[in-house]
Enzyme design. Sequence first.
Site, PDB file in Angstrom:
ATOM      1  CG  HIS A   1       8.480  -3.614  -4.366  1.00 19.08           C
ATOM      2  ND1 HIS A   1       7.599  -4.593  -3.956  1.00 19.08           N
ATOM      3  CD2 HIS A   1       7.950  -2.429  -3.954  1.00 19.08           C
ATOM      4  CE1 HIS A   1       6.588  -4.031  -3.315  1.00 19.08           C
ATOM      5  NE2 HIS A   1       6.780  -2.714  -3.292  1.00 19.08           N
ATOM      6  CD  GLU A   2       9.617   1.139  -4.789  1.00 17.60           C
ATOM      7  OE1 GLU A   2       8.641   1.783  -5.208  1.00 17.60           O
ATOM      8  OE2 GLU A   2       9.642   0.617  -3.662  1.00 17.60           O
TER       9      GLU A   2
ATOM     10  CG  HIS B   1       4.695  -0.188  -6.736  1.00 16.11           C
ATOM     11  ND1 HIS B   1       3.454  -0.699  -6.407  1.00 16.11           N
ATOM     12  CD2 HIS B   1       5.484  -0.379  -5.633  1.00 16.11           C
ATOM     13  CE1 HIS B   1       3.477  -1.171  -5.170  1.00 16.11           C
ATOM     14  NE2 HIS B   1       4.699  -0.998  -4.687  1.00 16.11           N
TER      15      HIS B   1
ATOM     16  CD  GLU C   1       3.239  -1.832  -1.525  1.00 12.95           C
ATOM     17  OE1 GLU C   1       4.338  -2.414  -1.556  1.00 12.95           O
ATOM     18  OE2 GLU C   1       3.064  -0.693  -1.970  1.00 12.95           O
TER      19      GLU C   1
END
Length: 254
Positions: A118-119, A122, A189
Amino acid sequence: MTLLLAVCGWIVGGAEGMQRALMGSTPRPDETVISRENMYRWFGARLLSHVEVPDLFAILTRVCSRAGLVRLPDLYCLPAPRDMNAYALGGPERSAIVLTEGLLRGMTRDEIAGILAHEVAHIRNNDSWTMSWATALRRAIGWTSLAGLALLRTSRHHGGMTSGPLATLLSAAPTLGQLLGLALSRVRELDADATALELTGDSRAIIAALDKLERHHTGSAPRRSSAFVHDPMRLLRSHPPTCERVGTLLNLAY
């Protein structure tokens, strides 16, 4: 947000005012220096080495390879044993991921892989720059709307024509800009969740990690999505409710 800013600029100064407002909303280049010293000074985080946590770096290397990142993000540990969180800084050229000690202790390796993915999403999607641009737009909208309201008041004071709808739009513009910025954050997100699923292929681990984070931060399990359908407060959130994130991941996976 760009359209809203353009309209506010046009009210202030016509085509020239619109052009000036848009030119003033360009974000500055990210000059943040991500170094061991700065990370310690900003967060109190320490840099992790490959020798210290080889399994963690193996996961990160695999995820970054699938994401197409040439450079691995630096990994930092924040000494917060009672907190479970993760942060991503920077973009594809230079980045860092901060994991709290509580997250490293409370998550399984598969769940940590989902969090890292997930990071990394980003970072790959350059969301830090995207949100910096949104912040610059929001500030420009605020200043331009104030200038427009002052111009309308001056015109009315000198007997000029005033327009109620224009004043209403200018008054509402900062709030609209804030809501649009929050909506953008929620979209980014959800997109990071989708990218994490693409990078790991393990929806169960990502959903389990989200469930643990929800229980940790709220003390209860995620509520059903129907509880948020008519909740206007969800518009004030920078992150979608966990139930919405889980539902989106399940739809994508199955």
